[in-house]
Motif scaffolding. Structure first.
Motif, short mmCIF file in Angstrom:
data_model
loop_
_atom_site.label_atom_id
_atom_site.label_comp_id
_atom_site.label_asym_id
_atom_site.label_seq_id
_atom_site.Cartn_x
_atom_site.Cartn_y
_atom_site.Cartn_z
N UNK A 40 0.54 -0.97 -0.18
CA UNK A 40 -0.09 -0.34 -0.57
C UNK A 40 1.05 1.65 -0.09
N UNK A 41 1.88 1.06 0.78
CA UNK A 41 2.52 2.11 0.94
C UNK A 41 3.63 2.88 -0.59
N UNK A 42 3.97 1.53 -1.41
CA UNK A 42 4.62 1.35 -2.15
C UNK A 42 3.58 1.64 -3.12
N UNK A 43 2.16 1.64 -4.03
CA UNK A 43 1.05 2.38 -4.18
C UNK A 43 0.80 3.65 -4.08
N UNK A 44 0.83 4.60 -2.84
CA UNK A 44 0.92 5.21 -2.31
C UNK A 44 1.86 6.56 -3.32
N UNK A 45 3.20 5.87 -3.29
CA UNK A 45 4.14 6.73 -3.62
C UNK A 45 4.06 6.37 -5.39
N UNK A 46 3.67 5.37 -5.63
CA UNK A 46 3.51 5.81 -7.29
C UNK A 46 2.38 6.33 -7.91
N UNK A 47 1.63 6.59 -7.09
CA UNK A 47 0.47 7.46 -7.12
C UNK A 47 0.75 9.04 -6.84
N UNK A 48 1.39 9.29 -6.04
CA UNK A 48 2.10 10.60 -5.47
C UNK A 48 3.01 11.30 -6.72
N UNK A 49 3.93 10.07 -7.58
CA UNK A 49 4.36 10.20 -8.49
C UNK A 49 3.99 10.09 -9.26
N UNK A 50 3.09 10.07 -9.91
CA UNK A 50 1.45 10.42 -10.98
C UNK A 50 1.03 11.36 -11.51
N UNK A 51 0.58 12.01 -9.84
CA UNK A 51 0.68 13.94 -9.71
C UNK A 51 1.68 14.07 -9.57
N UNK A 52 2.75 13.96 -9.10
CA UNK A 52 3.55 14.95 -9.90
C UNK A 52 3.84 15.25 -10.83
N UNK A 53 3.89 14.04 -11.47
CA UNK A 53 4.83 13.67 -12.61
C UNK A 53 3.24 14.81 -13.80
N UNK A 54 1.85 14.21 -13.80
CA UNK A 54 0.99 15.03 -13.80
C UNK A 54 0.99 16.94 -13.80
N UNK A 55 1.07 17.00 -12.30
CA UNK A 55 1.86 18.13 -12.33
C UNK A 55 2.70 19.40 -12.75
N UNK A 56 3.96 18.52 -12.89
CA UNK A 56 4.34 18.96 -13.99
C UNK A 56 4.80 18.87 -15.23
N UNK A 57 3.74 18.07 -15.93
CA UNK A 57 3.52 17.95 -17.28
C UNK A 57 2.67 19.11 -17.37
N UNK A 58 1.66 19.55 -16.72
CA UNK A 58 0.52 20.62 -17.08
C UNK A 58 1.55 22.18 -16.75
N UNK A 59 2.30 22.31 -16.10
CA UNK A 59 3.64 23.47 -15.21
C UNK A 59 3.82 23.90 -16.41
N UNK A 60 5.05 22.46 -17.44
CA UNK A 60 5.41 22.44 -18.10
C UNK A 60 5.02 23.14 -20.04
N UNK A 61 3.41 22.83 -19.98
CA UNK A 61 2.71 23.18 -21.02
C UNK A 61 2.26 23.91 -20.82
N UNK A 62 1.37 24.99 -19.64
CA UNK A 62 1.60 26.35 -19.47
C UNK A 62 3.33 27.11 -19.65
N UNK A 63 4.35 26.80 -18.83
CA UNK A 63 5.41 27.67 -19.56
C UNK A 63 5.70 27.66 -20.93
N UNK A 64 5.81 26.54 -21.19
CA UNK A 64 5.97 26.47 -22.94
C UNK A 64 5.20 27.35 -23.64
N UNK A 65 4.24 26.98 -23.22
CA UNK A 65 3.16 28.33 -24.19
C UNK A 65 3.00 29.79 -24.47
N UNK A 66 3.58 29.36 -22.45
CA UNK A 66 4.17 31.56 -22.12
C UNK A 66 5.48 31.90 -22.35
N UNK A 67 5.88 30.55 -23.07
CA UNK A 67 7.55 30.92 -23.37
C UNK A 67 7.90 31.11 -24.52
#
Length: 127
Positions: A40-67
């Motif tokens: 369960x702890x490992x599954x939680x870490x994976x979910x956190x990692x996925x959320x971070x990846x999505x967050x970063x991907x969204x951030x990168x997309x916004x940054x790329x559009x503005x930059x």
């Protein structure tokens, strides 16, 4: 008299075996529960990692559009984010690995202690 003594000894051995079986079952249950918790702890870490990846991907997309006009700044930011993610992932992976190793060592020691306890009951005592 000898029959009673033999029956008593047989009953004591049966009781010790039952107690040992119960202890082994409790240890097995504990190990299974710990394993489940680790999964369960490992599954939680994976979910956190996925959320971070999505967050970063969204951030990168916004940054790329503005930059679009300032590609050098975008590249520096992207590298910093990737480095940060790699550091976070490494830290999380190390934390999980350390947790799993501690749990494994504890379970291994508990199992060895039980084996020694069970084996010790059937050894002859020095006279």
């Amino acid at each position: 008299m000898a029959e009673e003594s033999q029956a008593w000894l047989s009953e004591q051995i049966k009781e010790l075996v039952t107690q040992n079986e119960n202890r082994m079952k409790a240890i097995q249950d504990q190990i299974a529960n710990q394993w489940e918790t680790q999964q369960q702890a490992f599954g939680d870490l994976i979910e956190q990692w996925k959320a971070q990846q999505k967050s970063i991907a969204d951030l990168l997309e916004r940054e790329q559009e503005r930059s679009v006009k300032i590609a050098d700044q975008w590249e520096e930011r992207r590298k910093a984010i990737v480095d940060q993610l790699e550091q976070q992932w490494s830290a999380q992976r190390k934390a999980f690995t350390d947790l799993a190793e501690r749990q494994w060592n504890a379970q291994k020691k508990a199992f060895e202690d039980v084996q020694n306890a069970i084996g010790g009951m059937f050894r002859r005592k020095p006279e």
